[in-house]
Write a protein that holds these residues in place. Structure first.
Motif, PDB file in Angstrom:
ATOM      1  N   VAL A 117      32.920  41.107  38.110  1.00  0.00           N
ATOM      2  CA  VAL A 117      33.448  41.594  39.377  1.00  0.00           C
ATOM      3  C   VAL A 117      33.434  43.116  39.311  1.00  0.00           C
ATOM      4  CG1 VAL A 117      35.447  41.700  40.902  1.00  0.00           C
ATOM      5  CG2 VAL A 117      34.907  39.572  39.698  1.00  0.00           C
ATOM      6  N   GLY A 118      32.783  43.732  40.289  1.00  0.00           N
ATOM      7  CA  GLY A 118      32.684  45.189  40.327  1.00  0.00           C
ATOM      8  C   GLY A 118      31.557  45.730  39.485  1.00  0.00           C
ATOM      9  N   MET A 119      30.656  44.898  39.017  1.00  0.00           N
ATOM     10  CA  MET A 119      29.549  45.345  38.184  1.00  0.00           C
ATOM     11  C   MET A 119      28.529  44.219  38.052  1.00  0.00           C
ATOM     12  SD  MET A 119      31.354  44.994  34.401  1.00  0.00           S
ATOM     13  CE  MET A 119      29.811  44.994  33.508  1.00  0.00           C
ATOM     14  N   GLN A 120      27.340  44.572  37.559  1.00  0.00           N
ATOM     15  CA  GLN A 120      26.348  43.569  37.223  1.00  0.00           C
ATOM     16  C   GLN A 120      26.794  42.856  35.949  1.00  0.00           C
ATOM     17  OE1 GLN A 120      23.555  42.860  38.932  1.00  0.00           O
ATOM     18  NE2 GLN A 120      23.714  44.519  40.451  1.00  0.00           N
ATOM     19  N   SER A 121      26.614  41.548  35.910  1.00  0.00           N
ATOM     20  CA  SER A 121      26.983  40.821  34.700  1.00  0.00           C
ATOM     21  C   SER A 121      25.974  41.107  33.598  1.00  0.00           C
ATOM     22  CB  SER A 121      27.020  39.318  34.960  1.00  0.00           C
ATOM     23  OG  SER A 121      27.221  38.628  33.738  1.00  0.00           O
ATOM     24  N   PRO A 122      26.455  41.453  32.390  1.00  0.00           N
ATOM     25  CA  PRO A 122      25.522  41.682  31.280  1.00  0.00           C
ATOM     26  C   PRO A 122      24.990  40.379  30.683  1.00  0.00           C
ATOM     27  CG  PRO A 122      27.766  42.021  30.549  1.00  0.00           C
ATOM     28  CD  PRO A 122      27.839  41.777  32.037  1.00  0.00           C
ATOM     29  N   ASN A 123      25.395  39.202  31.298  1.00  0.00           N
ATOM     30  CA  ASN A 123      24.852  37.904  30.866  1.00  0.00           C
ATOM     31  C   ASN A 123      25.160  37.648  29.383  1.00  0.00           C
ATOM     32  OD1 ASN A 123      23.457  35.491  31.585  1.00  0.00           O
ATOM     33  ND2 ASN A 123      21.614  36.245  30.524  1.00  0.00           N
ATOM     34  N   ASP A 124      26.418  37.909  28.990  1.00  0.00           N
ATOM     35  CA  ASP A 124      26.783  37.796  27.577  1.00  0.00           C
ATOM     36  C   ASP A 124      27.956  36.851  27.359  1.00  0.00           C
ATOM     37  OD1 ASP A 124      28.746  39.255  28.761  1.00  0.00           O
ATOM     38  OD2 ASP A 124      28.588  41.007  27.463  1.00  0.00           O
ATOM     39  N   SER A 125      28.126  35.897  28.309  1.00  0.00           N
ATOM     40  CA  SER A 125      29.169  34.879  28.196  1.00  0.00           C
ATOM     41  C   SER A 125      30.577  35.461  28.257  1.00  0.00           C
ATOM     42  CB  SER A 125      28.996  34.060  26.908  1.00  0.00           C
ATOM     43  OG  SER A 125      27.740  33.403  26.904  1.00  0.00           O
ATOM     44  N   TYR A 126      30.730  36.558  29.028  1.00  0.00           N
ATOM     45  CA  TYR A 126      32.049  37.158  29.244  1.00  0.00           C
ATOM     46  C   TYR A 126      32.354  37.210  30.740  1.00  0.00           C
ATOM     47  CZ  TYR A 126      33.212  38.882  24.572  1.00  0.00           C
ATOM     48  OH  TYR A 126      33.564  38.979  23.256  1.00  0.00           O
ATOM     49  N   PHE A 127      33.640  37.211  31.048  1.00  0.00           N
ATOM     50  CA  PHE A 127      34.072  37.556  32.392  1.00  0.00           C
ATOM     51  C   PHE A 127      34.456  39.028  32.362  1.00  0.00           C
ATOM     52  CE2 PHE A 127      37.817  38.281  35.177  1.00  0.00           C
ATOM     53  CZ  PHE A 127      37.160  38.195  36.390  1.00  0.00           C
ATOM     54  N   ASP A 128      33.762  39.849  33.186  1.00  0.00           N
ATOM     55  CA  ASP A 128      34.000  41.291  33.218  1.00  0.00           C
ATOM     56  C   ASP A 128      34.635  41.692  34.532  1.00  0.00           C
ATOM     57  OD1 ASP A 128      32.770  42.690  30.772  1.00  0.00           O
ATOM     58  OD2 ASP A 128      31.204  41.255  31.357  1.00  0.00           O
ATOM     59  N   LEU A 129      35.655  42.514  34.447  1.00  0.00           N
ATOM     60  CA  LEU A 129      36.323  43.057  35.627  1.00  0.00           C
ATOM     61  C   LEU A 129      36.199  44.566  35.580  1.00  0.00           C
ATOM     62  CD1 LEU A 129      38.136  42.720  38.134  1.00  0.00           C
ATOM     63  CD2 LEU A 129      40.115  42.884  36.593  1.00  0.00           C
ATOM     64  N   ASN A 130      35.488  45.112  36.562  1.00  0.00           N
ATOM     65  CA  ASN A 130      35.234  46.547  36.579  1.00  0.00           C
ATOM     66  C   ASN A 130      35.800  47.196  37.841  1.00  0.00           C
ATOM     67  OD1 ASN A 130      34.175  48.902  35.387  1.00  0.00           O
ATOM     68  ND2 ASN A 130      32.378  48.812  36.732  1.00  0.00           N
ATOM     69  N   LEU A 131      36.877  46.641  38.348  1.00  0.00           N
ATOM     70  CA  LEU A 131      37.606  47.222  39.462  1.00  0.00           C
ATOM     71  C   LEU A 131      39.069  47.370  39.044  1.00  0.00           C
ATOM     72  CD1 LEU A 131      36.226  45.212  42.513  1.00  0.00           C
ATOM     73  CD2 LEU A 131      35.788  47.619  41.989  1.00  0.00           C
ATOM     74  N   PRO A 132      39.773  48.320  39.619  1.00  0.00           N
ATOM     75  CA  PRO A 132      41.202  48.400  39.320  1.00  0.00           C
ATOM     76  C   PRO A 132      41.868  47.064  39.638  1.00  0.00           C
ATOM     77  CG  PRO A 132      40.496  50.353  40.524  1.00  0.00           C
ATOM     78  CD  PRO A 132      39.342  49.388  40.565  1.00  0.00           C
ATOM     79  N   GLY A 133      42.680  46.563  38.710  1.00  0.00           N
ATOM     80  CA  GLY A 133      43.267  45.248  38.880  1.00  0.00           C
ATOM     81  C   GLY A 133      44.719  45.319  39.337  1.00  0.00           C
ATOM     82  N   ARG A 134      45.108  44.360  40.135  1.00  0.00           N
ATOM     83  CA  ARG A 134      46.503  44.221  40.547  1.00  0.00           C
ATOM     84  C   ARG A 134      46.876  42.759  40.376  1.00  0.00           C
ATOM     85  NH1 ARG A 134      46.420  45.931  45.745  1.00  0.00           N
ATOM     86  NH2 ARG A 134      46.920  48.101  45.201  1.00  0.00           N
ATOM     87  N   PHE A 135      47.759  42.499  39.454  1.00  0.00           N
ATOM     88  CA  PHE A 135      48.147  41.132  39.162  1.00  0.00           C
ATOM     89  C   PHE A 135      49.527  40.862  39.770  1.00  0.00           C
ATOM     90  CE2 PHE A 135      45.186  42.480  35.927  1.00  0.00           C
ATOM     91  CZ  PHE A 135      44.304  41.411  35.835  1.00  0.00           C
ATOM     92  N   ARG A 136      49.607  39.856  40.624  1.00  0.00           N
ATOM     93  CA  ARG A 136      50.840  39.552  41.349  1.00  0.00           C
ATOM     94  C   ARG A 136      51.752  38.598  40.585  1.00  0.00           C
ATOM     95  NH1 ARG A 136      51.173  42.940  45.941  1.00  0.00           N
ATOM     96  NH2 ARG A 136      49.063  43.253  46.751  1.00  0.00           N
ATOM     97  N   GLN A 137      51.211  37.968  39.553  1.00  0.00           N
ATOM     98  CA  GLN A 137      51.976  36.979  38.825  1.00  0.00           C
ATOM     99  C   GLN A 137      51.939  37.295  37.323  1.00  0.00           C
ATOM    100  OE1 GLN A 137      53.805  34.609  40.265  1.00  0.00           O
ATOM    101  NE2 GLN A 137      53.139  35.240  42.316  1.00  0.00           N
ATOM    102  N   THR A 138      52.686  36.512  36.586  1.00  0.00           N
ATOM    103  CA  THR A 138      52.750  36.692  35.136  1.00  0.00           C
ATOM    104  C   THR A 138      51.382  36.484  34.499  1.00  0.00           C
ATOM    105  OG1 THR A 138      55.038  35.924  35.123  1.00  0.00           O
ATOM    106  CG2 THR A 138      53.850  35.868  33.020  1.00  0.00           C
TER     107      THR A 138
END
Length: 523
Positions: free
Chosen positions: A345-366
């Protein structure tokens, strides 16, 4: 007494009388001073009973047991000028005065009249008889610095200070004190701690001789200011070939600013921007200015489908400082990897079996982390700045600059000192206030003191006191303050006071310790 009384015969009577000792003709000398400096002149007066008498004068430092000639006072003369010999000072290397007995022999022609008569004089060591400092040698004690820089360097140099000194007229040197950069050291040869000041630093050398007299001299050394190399700007973004920032760019655009202290223009100095290839760091560009800022656009391209690590490295003679940065894979709001096991999310996947987050994150829950937490270099630096803001102090035993782990600029702090909490404290009986940043305390304290026998005189019994501030031994010349005993009687007299012990000197008062490195964050 037989009396011829004529026809009445002889008659006798007896009378008694006494002759005073003085009537034998000895002359009692007098001196115009009760106390005089060695090397100065005094006048000795002789008043004979008969003007034709002459006199021979002597002086003695052992109460008349041995005598040294002063000279002759011829008949018809009543005074003799005498200069107290300077050689007397060498007889009292540990004292400031000596009691002299003036001995007078009276002569009628060549025949000695009666016995010796005496008077006393206290000869004092002149205030000008002080120890002297012939030389103070100062040199760099930290290996390699003298040949590298030719100057003393703040927070790096230590000084070797060698003092040559001598006593005066018989005295010897008992102690040498060297005050430098807020600390005091003892000995003819000392090595200071690291000099924390810059500019002109004063070194005060004080010598004390066996009479307790001192001499001082002040030397000045110039210490060149030094700060650890610093990187004040360090950013990297993707850019196109013209240097314009772009998420889809294949070039790396760097903004940088750094500074290195020149230290007499002889400090080694490099600044490099590098990228990581496998386990190796490859240099993109190197600058050799002491201070520089600007932008650099890489000549090498960086694939949009991969992330890259970079670092800024500034190095001088004493060490290096590094800041690591990275650029991510180019932007995509959401992208799935071709292997079907990757998502970004927010980037091209490097296709390395990971979930990548490349945007500022806001978590509403624990957030529940079920596995291990791994932090990258940038995360460590961000967290390090939060945990250790400017002014923070941390401890380690390796000597490694914390900036290599937490980022920021750190300096070694409080070398050779304990840390104490700022504020007012109480040890159960005494309160003391300590201001943040203040310094105090000593490695050694001077325990020198004197012991004296408590004696006295109250009109019937004799005692001996001690004048406050006198040296190890002391001669009290005021005859109203002392008494002399001879043959069971006493009379007002000068007295001598003897110290029984004055051997204690500076003693170490350090607690048992373990040395560690303190580091303080400055930026």
């Amino acid at each position: 007494m037989i009396v011829n009384a004529g026809s009445s015969g002889q008659q006798s009577s007896t009378q008694s009388a006494s002759l005073s000792y003085d009537s034998r003709g000895e002359t009692t000398p007098s001196v115009n001073k009760t106390s005089a400096d060695i090397g100065t002149s005094v006048t000795i007066t002789t008043k004979p009973y008969v003007s034709s008498f002459s006199h021979k004068l002597y002086y003695s430092t052992d109460g008349g047991k041995s005598k040294v000639s002063i000279g002759t006072v011829s008949a018809g003369t009543t005074t003799k000028s005498w200069t107290i010999p300077t050689s007397l000072a060498s007889q009292i290397p540990n004292d400031a005065s000596i009691l002299i007995t003036i001995v007078c022999e009276t002569y009628n022609g060549s025949s000695k009249v009666g016995g010796d008569k005496t008077c006393t004089l206290t000869a004092t060591v002149p205030s000008t008889y002080k120890p002297s400092i012939s030389s103070v040698s100062i040199s760099e004690a930290t290996a390699g610095l003298a040949s590298q820089f030719g100057v003393y360097v703040q927070s790096k140099s230590t000084l070797k200070i060698v003092t040559s000194a001598s006593g005066s007229n018989g005295s010897t040197i008992k102690s040498v004190s060297v005050a430098c950069d807020g600390f005091t050291y003892s000995g003819t040869t000392v090595t200071t701690g690291t000099i924390s000041s810059s500019g002109n630093v004063s070194i005060v050398v004080t010598v004390t001789d066996s009479r307790g007299r001192t001499a001082s001299t002040t030397k000045t050394v110039n210490v060149v200011a030094y700060s650890a190399p610093a990187i004040t700007t360090s950013t990297v973004t993707r850019a196109n070939s013209s240097g314009t920032a772009s998420d889809e760019g294949t070039y790396a655009l760097f903004n940088y600013a750094y500074s290195i202290t020149n230290v007499n223009n002889r400090n080694t100095h490099t600044f490099s921007i590098q990228y990581k290839s496998g386990s190796s760091w490859i240099t993109l560009v190197t600058y050799t200015d002491y201070v520089k800022s600007g932008k650099y656009l890489s000549t090498r391209t960086f694939d949009v489908n991969s992330a890259f690590e970079f670092r800024f490295v500034v190095t001088d003679y004493f060490g290096s400082y590094t800041i690591e940065k990275s650029i991510d894979i180019s932007f995509a709001l959401m992208n799935f990897g071709a292997n079907g096991h990757s998502m970004a999310v927010g980037m091209q996947s490097p296709n390395d079996s990971y979930f990548d987050l490349n945007l500022p994150g806001r978590f509403r829950q624990t957030i529940n982390l079920m596995g291990n937490l791994s932090l990258g270099t940038l995360a460590k630096q961000v967290i390090g700045k939060f945990i250790y803001p400017v002014g923070s102090v941390i401890i380690n035993t390796t000597g490694t600059n914390p900036g290599t782990q937490f980022g920021g600029t750190w300096e070694q702090f409080a070398p050779g000192r304990f840390l104490i909490g700022a504020g007012t404290g109480n040890d159960g009986s005494t309160s003391m206030t300590f201001t943040a940043g203040s310094t105090g305390g000593k490695y050694t304290i001077d325990l020198k003191h004197y012991h004296h026998a408590p004696t006295g005189y109250d009109g019937n019994n004799y005692y001996m006191g001690r004048i406050d501030g006198a040296g190890p031994d002391y001669v009290e010349t005021d005859t109203s303050l002392g008494y002399a005993f001879s043959g069971g009687s006493s009379s007002a007299s000068a007295t001598r006071h003897f110290a029984t012990s004055y051997s204690l000197d500076k003693k170490n008062i350090q607690s048992p310790y373990v040395a560690v490195y303190f580091w303080r964050r400055t930026a």
